[in-house]
Design a protein around this motif. Structure first.
Motif, mmCIF file in Angstrom:
data_model
loop_
_atom_site.group_PDB
_atom_site.id
_atom_site.type_symbol
_atom_site.label_atom_id
_atom_site.label_comp_id
_atom_site.label_asym_id
_atom_site.label_seq_id
_atom_site.Cartn_x
_atom_site.Cartn_y
_atom_site.Cartn_z
ATOM 1 N N HIS A 70 -9.587 13.611 -4.902
ATOM 2 C CA HIS A 70 -9.406 13.447 -6.346
ATOM 3 C C HIS A 70 -9.407 12.021 -6.897
ATOM 4 O O HIS A 70 -9.382 11.845 -8.114
ATOM 5 N N ASP A 71 -9.451 11.012 -6.035
ATOM 6 C CA ASP A 71 -9.411 9.642 -6.559
ATOM 7 C C ASP A 71 -10.536 9.354 -7.553
ATOM 8 O O ASP A 71 -10.345 8.591 -8.496
ATOM 9 N N ALA A 72 -11.696 9.971 -7.367
ATOM 10 C CA ALA A 72 -12.813 9.742 -8.289
ATOM 11 C C ALA A 72 -12.485 10.219 -9.704
ATOM 12 O O ALA A 72 -13.094 9.762 -10.674
ATOM 13 N N GLY A 73 -11.496 11.101 -9.837
ATOM 14 C CA GLY A 73 -11.108 11.614 -11.151
ATOM 15 C C GLY A 73 -9.959 10.860 -11.795
ATOM 16 O O GLY A 73 -9.462 11.256 -12.849
ATOM 17 N N ILE A 74 -9.544 9.754 -11.178
ATOM 18 C CA ILE A 74 -8.453 8.948 -11.718
ATOM 19 C C ILE A 74 -8.986 7.578 -12.091
ATOM 20 O O ILE A 74 -9.664 6.923 -11.294
ATOM 21 N N GLU A 75 -8.705 7.139 -13.322
ATOM 22 C CA GLU A 75 -9.179 5.834 -13.790
ATOM 23 C C GLU A 75 -8.176 4.715 -13.553
ATOM 24 O O GLU A 75 -8.571 3.591 -13.251
ATOM 25 N N ARG A 76 -6.892 4.983 -13.759
ATOM 26 C CA ARG A 76 -5.842 3.975 -13.611
ATOM 27 C C ARG A 76 -4.522 4.669 -13.364
ATOM 28 O O ARG A 76 -4.340 5.808 -13.765
ATOM 29 N N MET A 77 -3.582 3.915 -12.798
ATOM 30 C CA MET A 77 -2.225 4.434 -12.632
ATOM 31 C C MET A 77 -1.237 3.321 -12.979
ATOM 32 O O MET A 77 -1.356 2.206 -12.469
ATOM 33 N N ALA A 78 -0.279 3.653 -13.832
ATOM 34 C CA ALA A 78 0.811 2.737 -14.164
ATOM 35 C C ALA A 78 2.105 3.381 -13.696
ATOM 36 O O ALA A 78 2.354 4.554 -13.966
ATOM 37 N N ILE A 79 2.909 2.618 -12.991
ATOM 38 C CA ILE A 79 4.200 3.089 -12.505
ATOM 39 C C ILE A 79 5.278 2.301 -13.233
ATOM 40 O O ILE A 79 5.214 1.070 -13.292
ATOM 41 N N VAL A 80 6.264 2.998 -13.788
ATOM 42 C CA VAL A 80 7.364 2.358 -14.504
ATOM 43 C C VAL A 80 8.651 2.641 -13.741
ATOM 44 O O VAL A 80 8.983 3.806 -13.496
ATOM 45 N N GLY A 81 9.360 1.585 -13.365
ATOM 46 C CA GLY A 81 10.587 1.781 -12.605
ATOM 47 C C GLY A 81 11.383 0.510 -12.428
ATOM 48 O O GLY A 81 11.043 -0.534 -12.988
ATOM 49 N N ASP A 82 12.424 0.613 -11.634
ATOM 50 C CA ASP A 82 13.249 -0.549 -11.318
ATOM 51 C C ASP A 82 12.446 -1.513 -10.456
ATOM 52 O O ASP A 82 11.712 -1.097 -9.552
ATOM 53 N N ARG A 83 12.604 -2.800 -10.709
ATOM 54 C CA ARG A 83 11.851 -3.827 -9.991
ATOM 55 C C ARG A 83 12.057 -3.726 -8.472
ATOM 56 O O ARG A 83 11.144 -4.007 -7.692
ATOM 57 N N LYS A 84 13.235 -3.264 -8.033
ATOM 58 C CA LYS A 84 13.521 -3.208 -6.592
ATOM 59 C C LYS A 84 12.593 -2.253 -5.837
ATOM 60 O O LYS A 84 12.446 -2.366 -4.629
ATOM 61 N N TRP A 85 11.965 -1.315 -6.557
ATOM 62 C CA TRP A 85 11.071 -0.355 -5.918
ATOM 63 C C TRP A 85 9.605 -0.773 -5.985
ATOM 64 O O TRP A 85 8.742 -0.089 -5.432
ATOM 65 N N GLU A 86 9.297 -1.872 -6.643
ATOM 66 C CA GLU A 86 7.898 -2.232 -6.885
ATOM 67 C C GLU A 86 7.064 -2.313 -5.604
ATOM 68 O O GLU A 86 6.020 -1.655 -5.492
ATOM 69 N N ASP A 87 7.478 -3.118 -4.649
ATOM 70 C CA ASP A 87 6.661 -3.297 -3.443
ATOM 71 C C ASP A 87 6.457 -1.988 -2.688
ATOM 72 O O ASP A 87 5.339 -1.669 -2.272
ATOM 73 N N LEU A 88 7.534 -1.222 -2.520
ATOM 74 C CA LEU A 88 7.411 0.045 -1.798
ATOM 75 C C LEU A 88 6.556 1.055 -2.564
ATOM 76 O O LEU A 88 5.753 1.778 -1.968
ATOM 77 N N ALA A 89 6.704 1.113 -3.889
ATOM 78 C CA ALA A 89 5.910 2.052 -4.687
ATOM 79 C C ALA A 89 4.430 1.699 -4.627
ATOM 80 O O ALA A 89 3.578 2.590 -4.508
ATOM 81 N N LEU A 90 4.113 0.412 -4.698
ATOM 82 C CA LEU A 90 2.706 0.009 -4.644
ATOM 83 C C LEU A 90 2.119 0.244 -3.257
ATOM 84 O O LEU A 90 0.945 0.620 -3.123
ATOM 85 N N MET A 91 2.931 0.080 -2.226
ATOM 86 C CA MET A 91 2.472 0.385 -0.874
ATOM 87 C C MET A 91 2.279 1.900 -0.723
ATOM 88 O O MET A 91 1.276 2.353 -0.180
ATOM 89 N N PHE A 92 3.232 2.682 -1.231
ATOM 90 C CA PHE A 92 3.160 4.139 -1.138
ATOM 91 C C PHE A 92 1.919 4.678 -1.840
ATOM 92 O O PHE A 92 1.282 5.626 -1.361
ATOM 93 N N THR A 93 1.566 4.098 -2.987
ATOM 94 C CA THR A 93 0.399 4.561 -3.745
ATOM 95 C C THR A 93 -0.896 3.899 -3.275
ATOM 96 O O THR A 93 -1.957 4.162 -3.835
ATOM 97 N N ALA A 94 -0.806 3.048 -2.260
ATOM 98 C CA ALA A 94 -1.969 2.406 -1.641
ATOM 99 C C ALA A 94 -2.747 1.513 -2.605
ATOM 100 O O ALA A 94 -3.976 1.515 -2.610
ATOM 101 N N LYS A 95 -2.006 0.731 -3.403
ATOM 102 C CA LYS A 95 -2.673 -0.208 -4.312
ATOM 103 C C LYS A 95 -3.579 -1.124 -3.489
ATOM 104 O O LYS A 95 -3.207 -1.614 -2.444
ATOM 105 N N GLY A 96 -4.774 -1.323 -3.987
ATOM 106 C CA GLY A 96 -5.740 -2.166 -3.298
ATOM 107 C C GLY A 96 -6.637 -1.402 -2.338
ATOM 108 O O GLY A 96 -7.669 -1.915 -1.921
ATOM 109 N N LEU A 97 -6.242 -0.194 -1.998
ATOM 110 C CA LEU A 97 -7.048 0.626 -1.087
ATOM 111 C C LEU A 97 -7.676 1.809 -1.795
ATOM 112 O O LEU A 97 -8.449 2.555 -1.193
ATOM 113 N N ARG A 98 -7.344 1.982 -3.064
ATOM 114 C CA ARG A 98 -7.846 3.118 -3.836
ATOM 115 C C ARG A 98 -8.976 2.650 -4.741
ATOM 116 O O ARG A 98 -9.188 1.456 -4.927
#
Length: 120
Positions: A70-98
């Motif tokens: 389904h990645d071809a059907g997604i244009e962008r993703m924005a995650i809103v949360g506490d700053r303490k989760w930023e690195d783990l959330a971006l790793m979990f969502t595979a930022k840079g690999l999608r």
């Protein structure tokens, strides 16, 4: 439930995640998202976290079939949360690999996240 689709409007799917995310809940949301993508058109995804406490230990977190299908059907993703989760959330969502950009915003930046999603 710690993950649920709360709105789909104007090409934006809004997902609310709270508490501890389980693999089963993620799979349920991914299935529903895949069905929406399958009906046509690309989506931009807004993930709103509330009292997020992380991910359940164990489970099949290494299953990337949703991304492959389904990645071809997604244009962008924005995650809103506490700053303490930023690195783990971006790793979990595979930022840079999608195939689409993913950005993280703090709770006070919801308007900025929506504006970023709307940008061309």
């Amino acid at each position: 439930m710690s993950a649920e689709i709360v709105n789909v409007s104007g090409g934006v799917l809004t997902l609310k995640v709270s508490g501890k995310l389980t693999q089963t809940e993620l799979a349920t949301v991914q299935k529903a998202t895949g069905e929406i993508i399958g009906k046509g058109g690309k989506l931009r995804i807004l993930v709103l976290t509330e009292n997020f406490t992380g991910w359940e230990r164990g489970g099949e977190w290494g299953d990337f079939s949703f991304q492959a299908e389904h990645d071809a059907g997604i244009e962008r993703m924005a995650i809103v949360g506490d700053r303490k989760w930023e690195d783990l959330a971006l790793m979990f969502t595979a930022k840079g690999l999608r195939t689409f950009p993913i950005e993280y915003f703090e709770h006070a930046q919801v308007a900025a996240a929506r504006a970023w999603l709307a940008a061309k």
